[in-house]
Write a protein that holds these residues in place. Structure first.
Motif, mmCIF file in Angstrom:
data_model
loop_
_atom_site.group_PDB
_atom_site.id
_atom_site.type_symbol
_atom_site.label_atom_id
_atom_site.label_comp_id
_atom_site.label_asym_id
_atom_site.label_seq_id
_atom_site.Cartn_x
_atom_site.Cartn_y
_atom_site.Cartn_z
ATOM 1 N N ILE A 108 0.846 -1.186 0.000
ATOM 2 C CA ILE A 108 0.000 0.000 0.000
ATOM 3 C C ILE A 108 0.888 1.246 0.000
ATOM 4 O O ILE A 108 1.583 1.534 0.976
ATOM 5 C CB ILE A 108 -0.935 -0.001 1.221
ATOM 6 C CG1 ILE A 108 -1.831 -1.235 1.184
ATOM 7 C CG2 ILE A 108 -1.774 1.274 1.257
ATOM 8 C CD1 ILE A 108 -2.618 -1.455 2.440
ATOM 9 N N GLU A 109 0.876 1.944 -1.120
ATOM 10 C CA GLU A 109 1.696 3.130 -1.281
ATOM 11 C C GLU A 109 0.839 4.271 -1.804
ATOM 12 O O GLU A 109 -0.165 4.042 -2.492
ATOM 13 C CB GLU A 109 2.846 2.850 -2.250
ATOM 14 C CG GLU A 109 3.799 1.780 -1.764
ATOM 15 C CD GLU A 109 4.924 1.524 -2.738
ATOM 16 O OE1 GLU A 109 6.096 1.614 -2.317
ATOM 17 O OE2 GLU A 109 4.638 1.236 -3.909
ATOM 18 N N PRO A 110 1.218 5.513 -1.500
ATOM 19 C CA PRO A 110 0.449 6.668 -2.001
ATOM 20 C C PRO A 110 0.518 6.731 -3.527
ATOM 21 O O PRO A 110 1.610 6.779 -4.110
ATOM 22 C CB PRO A 110 1.153 7.867 -1.366
ATOM 23 C CG PRO A 110 1.920 7.312 -0.214
ATOM 24 C CD PRO A 110 2.321 5.925 -0.615
ATOM 25 N N ILE A 111 -0.633 6.676 -4.184
ATOM 26 C CA ILE A 111 -0.705 6.757 -5.638
ATOM 27 C C ILE A 111 -1.946 7.570 -6.009
ATOM 28 O O ILE A 111 -2.772 7.881 -5.155
ATOM 29 C CB ILE A 111 -0.789 5.364 -6.295
ATOM 30 C CG1 ILE A 111 -1.991 4.591 -5.729
ATOM 31 C CG2 ILE A 111 0.482 4.574 -6.111
ATOM 32 C CD1 ILE A 111 -2.241 3.288 -6.444
ATOM 33 N N GLN A 137 -10.064 5.751 1.511
ATOM 34 C CA GLN A 137 -10.159 5.566 0.059
ATOM 35 C C GLN A 137 -8.992 4.779 -0.516
ATOM 36 O O GLN A 137 -9.177 3.935 -1.400
ATOM 37 C CB GLN A 137 -10.284 6.925 -0.633
ATOM 38 C CG GLN A 137 -11.626 7.594 -0.389
ATOM 39 C CD GLN A 137 -11.745 8.950 -1.071
ATOM 40 O OE1 GLN A 137 -10.801 9.429 -1.708
ATOM 41 N NE2 GLN A 137 -12.903 9.587 -0.917
ATOM 42 N N LEU A 138 -7.792 5.037 -0.025
ATOM 43 C CA LEU A 138 -6.628 4.328 -0.561
ATOM 44 C C LEU A 138 -6.737 2.831 -0.272
ATOM 45 O O LEU A 138 -6.486 2.000 -1.159
ATOM 46 C CB LEU A 138 -5.342 4.895 0.040
ATOM 47 C CG LEU A 138 -4.038 4.274 -0.477
ATOM 48 C CD1 LEU A 138 -3.876 4.530 -1.967
ATOM 49 C CD2 LEU A 138 -2.828 4.838 0.290
ATOM 50 N N MET A 139 -7.117 2.464 0.941
ATOM 51 C CA MET A 139 -7.277 1.054 1.284
ATOM 52 C C MET A 139 -8.398 0.416 0.459
ATOM 53 O O MET A 139 -8.283 -0.742 0.021
ATOM 54 C CB MET A 139 -7.564 0.899 2.774
ATOM 55 C CG MET A 139 -7.726 -0.557 3.218
ATOM 56 S SD MET A 139 -6.231 -1.554 2.939
ATOM 57 C CE MET A 139 -5.223 -0.948 4.301
ATOM 58 N N SER A 140 -9.462 1.148 0.228
ATOM 59 C CA SER A 140 -10.554 0.629 -0.591
ATOM 60 C C SER A 140 -10.086 0.383 -2.021
ATOM 61 O O SER A 140 -10.480 -0.608 -2.655
ATOM 62 C CB SER A 140 -11.731 1.618 -0.592
ATOM 63 O OG SER A 140 -12.261 1.764 0.702
#
Length: 228
Positions: A108-111, A137-140
């Motif tokens: 999981i990285e910021p994208i 939102q990122l995890m989703s």
């Protein structure tokens, strides 16, 4: 079905004889990799499968012949088992079953998940992500991404199937445990092996193990070095 995982320490010495155990096709492919980390991930992916088949199914390494289909999915020749592997960052994971199975793990990285999901996900999936709290939102996004990837790997079609041609969300906007393109039903199960990673397995069966079996890197290497 059984699911397995092993964390990697890239500073660990890897005896050269380990490369003699894997298939010639994978060995040739690894020789083209420039980065040490990529070579190690590729090596351990096959070693993990061979270890699991030996310990849990009594199939020794010399009995294992891995072939690749036209979409790039590996199969076990003349054996009634299916497997799939994935790796990301410091984790190698594998799933083995008596029917088709797919597995995907992502760090999981910021994208720019909003741009990616708008371009490649179904409208339903994009809406689901954007309806979450900002911090979720990122995890989703990664939940949907690994679900879609594991499905494509389970079916053996790879990216010959458009990512927006199927959905892992239902009408209520929740992540569900099955995707049904056409008349087929597939089920998804996610596992939390590290806060920084998301892991999902896809299968025609709705029965999944409670958690992955974790091996240490020393156990994987030692299994083959002691036997070689």
């Amino acid at each position: 079905m059984k699911v397995f995982a092993v964390p990697v320490d890239f500073n660990t010495p890897f005896p050269r004889e380990l490369f003699d155990i894997i298939s010639p096709e994978r060995r040739n492919r690894l020789s083209e990799f420039r980065r040490k980390e990529d070579k190690i991930r590729g090596l351990l992916s096959e070693l993990l499968v061979r270890l699991v088949l030996d310990l849990y199914y009594g199939i020794h390494s010399h009995q294992i012949h891995i072939i690749i289909n036209g979409f790039g999915k590996p199969f076990l020749k003349n054996l009634p088992l299916h497997f799939n592997v994935s790796h990301s960052g410091k984790w190698i994971v594998a799933a083995v079953d008596d029917q088709s199975v797919g597995i995907d793990i992502e760090k999981i990285e910021p994208i720019d998940y909003q741009k990616i999901s708008r371009s490649f996900f179904s409208n339903e999936e994009y809406t689901f992500i954007m309806d979450q709290q900002k911090q979720d939102q990122l995890m989703s996004f990664y939940s949907i991404w690994t679900g879609k990837e594991s499905y494509l790997k389970a079916t053996g079609q790879g990216l010959s199937v458009s990512l927006n041609s199927f959905s892992v969300c239902n009408d209520s906007g929740k992540i569900i445990s099955n995707v049904s393109p056409g008349n087929e039903e597939w089920h998804l199960q996610s596992y939390n092996i590290s806060p920084e990673y998301h892991l999902t397995v896809c299968s025609p069966s709705a029965v999944f193990p409670d958690k992955p079996v974790l091996f240490t890197l020393e156990e994987v290497i030692g299994h083959f070095v002691c036997k070689s």
